[in-house]
Design an enzyme around this catalytic site. Structure first.
Site, PDB file in Angstrom:
ATOM      1  N   PRO A   2      -3.053  42.723 -21.326  1.00 46.35           N
ATOM      2  CG  PRO A   2      -3.397  42.720 -19.029  1.00 46.35           C
ATOM      3  CD  PRO A   2      -2.365  42.993 -20.068  1.00 46.35           C
ATOM      4  CG  ASN A   3      -5.674  43.984 -25.583  1.00 47.32           C
ATOM      5  OD1 ASN A   3      -5.113  45.054 -25.717  1.00 47.32           O
ATOM      6  ND2 ASN A   3      -5.125  42.836 -25.934  1.00 47.32           N
TER       7      ASN A   3
END
Length: 68
Positions: A2-3
């Site tokens: 996840p960014n």
């Protein structure tokens, strides 16, 4: 992995940024069970002159509040 990228108006203290990064990371772990080591957070600071609400920059809104 996840960014997370969050745009914030400049002026947060380093302590506030650390708290925000921690909270975003914790929320992501809880929401999608992502391994904490896989989470990346970017805070992009925007000058108050470059961020607008209701047709005015935040700098202009703050200036109006100061005059009132």
């Amino acid at each position: 992995m996840p960014n997370i990228e969050m745009f914030v108006v400049e002026g947060l203290s380093d302590q506030q940024k650390e708290k925000l990064i921690d909270a975003l990371t914790a929320a992501t772990v809880e929401a999608i069970d992502a391994p904490i080591d896989s989470i990346r957070v970017w805070l992009s600071e925007i000058p108050a002159t470059d961020f607008g609400v209701a047709g005015k920059s935040l700098a202009a809104i703050d200036a109006e509040k100061q005059r009132a």
